[in-house]
Design a protein around this motif. Structure first.
Motif, PDB file in Angstrom:
ATOM      1  N   GLY A 190      -9.999   7.155  10.559  1.00  0.00           N
ATOM      2  CA  GLY A 190     -10.509   8.225   9.467  1.00  0.00           C
ATOM      3  C   GLY A 190      -9.326   8.955   9.123  1.00  0.00           C
ATOM      4  O   GLY A 190      -9.569   9.838   8.151  1.00  0.00           O
ATOM      5  N   GLN A 191      -8.007   8.946   9.509  1.00  0.00           N
ATOM      6  CA  GLN A 191      -7.017   9.703   9.058  1.00  0.00           C
ATOM      7  C   GLN A 191      -6.423   9.244   7.864  1.00  0.00           C
ATOM      8  O   GLN A 191      -5.862   8.153   8.082  1.00  0.00           O
ATOM      9  N   LEU A 192      -6.236   9.902   6.825  1.00  0.00           N
ATOM     10  CA  LEU A 192      -5.586   9.426   5.510  1.00  0.00           C
ATOM     11  C   LEU A 192      -3.864   9.759   5.844  1.00  0.00           C
ATOM     12  O   LEU A 192      -3.449  10.550   6.400  1.00  0.00           O
ATOM     13  N   SER A 193      -3.425   8.521   5.501  1.00  0.00           N
ATOM     14  CA  SER A 193      -1.909   8.768   5.844  1.00  0.00           C
ATOM     15  C   SER A 193      -1.058   8.143   4.503  1.00  0.00           C
ATOM     16  O   SER A 193      -1.656   7.243   4.086  1.00  0.00           O
ATOM     17  N   PHE A 194       0.201   8.415   4.492  1.00  0.00           N
ATOM     18  CA  PHE A 194       1.215   7.802   3.342  1.00  0.00           C
ATOM     19  C   PHE A 194       1.800   6.684   4.154  1.00  0.00           C
ATOM     20  O   PHE A 194       2.446   7.106   5.197  1.00  0.00           O
ATOM     21  N   PHE A 195       2.246   5.645   3.475  1.00  0.00           N
ATOM     22  CA  PHE A 195       2.812   4.486   4.021  1.00  0.00           C
ATOM     23  C   PHE A 195       4.421   4.704   3.958  1.00  0.00           C
ATOM     24  O   PHE A 195       4.748   4.990   2.704  1.00  0.00           O
ATOM     25  N   MET A 238       3.874   1.296   9.449  1.00  0.00           N
ATOM     26  CA  MET A 238       4.532   2.482   9.766  1.00  0.00           C
ATOM     27  C   MET A 238       4.119   3.628   8.440  1.00  0.00           C
ATOM     28  O   MET A 238       3.878   3.017   7.399  1.00  0.00           O
ATOM     29  N   VAL A 239       3.750   4.561   9.049  1.00  0.00           N
ATOM     30  CA  VAL A 239       3.193   5.840   8.167  1.00  0.00           C
ATOM     31  C   VAL A 239       4.044   7.031   8.345  1.00  0.00           C
ATOM     32  O   VAL A 239       4.909   7.294   9.388  1.00  0.00           O
ATOM     33  N   VAL A 240       4.126   7.844   7.523  1.00  0.00           N
ATOM     34  CA  VAL A 240       4.911   9.246   7.398  1.00  0.00           C
ATOM     35  C   VAL A 240       4.192  10.191   8.277  1.00  0.00           C
ATOM     36  O   VAL A 240       2.716  10.280   8.273  1.00  0.00           O
ATOM     37  N   PRO A 283       1.010  -1.281   0.051  1.00  0.00           N
ATOM     38  CA  PRO A 283      -0.077  -0.084   0.074  1.00  0.00           C
ATOM     39  C   PRO A 283       0.915   1.274  -0.020  1.00  0.00           C
ATOM     40  O   PRO A 283       1.723   1.267   0.638  1.00  0.00           O
ATOM     41  N   ARG A 284       0.268   2.368  -0.735  1.00  0.00           N
ATOM     42  CA  ARG A 284       1.050   3.619  -0.562  1.00  0.00           C
ATOM     43  C   ARG A 284       0.382   4.637   0.120  1.00  0.00           C
ATOM     44  O   ARG A 284       1.024   5.405   0.862  1.00  0.00           O
ATOM     45  N   VAL A 285      -0.953   4.448   0.016  1.00  0.00           N
ATOM     46  CA  VAL A 285      -1.584   5.553   1.089  1.00  0.00           C
ATOM     47  C   VAL A 285      -2.999   4.864   1.405  1.00  0.00           C
ATOM     48  O   VAL A 285      -3.582   3.863   0.849  1.00  0.00           O
ATOM     49  N   GLY A 286      -3.464   5.141   2.684  1.00  0.00           N
ATOM     50  CA  GLY A 286      -4.663   4.517   3.120  1.00  0.00           C
ATOM     51  C   GLY A 286      -5.322   5.321   4.208  1.00  0.00           C
ATOM     52  O   GLY A 286      -4.769   6.405   4.797  1.00  0.00           O
ATOM     53  N   GLN A 287      -6.539   5.166   4.605  1.00  0.00           N
ATOM     54  CA  GLN A 287      -7.233   5.612   5.930  1.00  0.00           C
ATOM     55  C   GLN A 287      -7.001   4.724   7.010  1.00  0.00           C
ATOM     56  O   GLN A 287      -7.420   3.690   6.940  1.00  0.00           O
ATOM     57  N   ASP A 288      -6.739   5.153   8.128  1.00  0.00           N
ATOM     58  CA  ASP A 288      -6.483   4.378   9.292  1.00  0.00           C
ATOM     59  C   ASP A 288      -7.879   4.326   9.947  1.00  0.00           C
ATOM     60  O   ASP A 288      -8.974   4.864   9.579  1.00  0.00           O
TER      61      ASP A 288
END
Length: 104
Positions: free
Chosen positions: A32-37, A83-85, A24-29
């Motif tokens: 509900g927070q959008l994050s980049f992996f 892990m997310v940025v 995955p590159r980007v996802g919603q935790d």
């Protein structure tokens, strides 16, 4: 957006599933927070998806009697930490992924 690494379709179970591994590159935790992996090292996740969620299970009902099924295939999910940025650093995020298909 996801990149598909491997894809397999299983239909011999009472609920047909598709198993694939993604990076995955980007996802919603789960909050509900959008994050980049974090991309390095690559984080791979195995998905197990229902081919026909909410459809009758293939092996239920009385043997030899079509149309007697009262159970349905249900998509199951599990939570995984990845892990997310975050700003200039990193943090652990909790994400929900399809993990199975069960006859209920």
């Amino acid at each position: 957006r996801q990149s598909t690494e491997d894809q397999t379709i299983h239909t011999k179970l009472s609920c047909g599933t598709r198993i694939r591994t993604i990076t995955p590159r980007v996802g919603q935790d789960v909050h509900g927070q959008l994050s980049f992996f974090v991309r390095s090292p690559a984080q791979r996740v195995e998905l197990v998806e229902c081919l026909a969620s909410d459809s009758p299970c293939e092996s239920c009902g009385e043997e030899g009697t079509p149309g007697t099924c009262t159970c349905t295939c249900t998509q199951q999910f599990s939570e995984q930490e990845l892990m997310v940025v975050q700003g200039k650093g990193q943090r652990v995020g909790l994400f929900s992924f399809p993990s199975g298909c069960y006859c209920n």
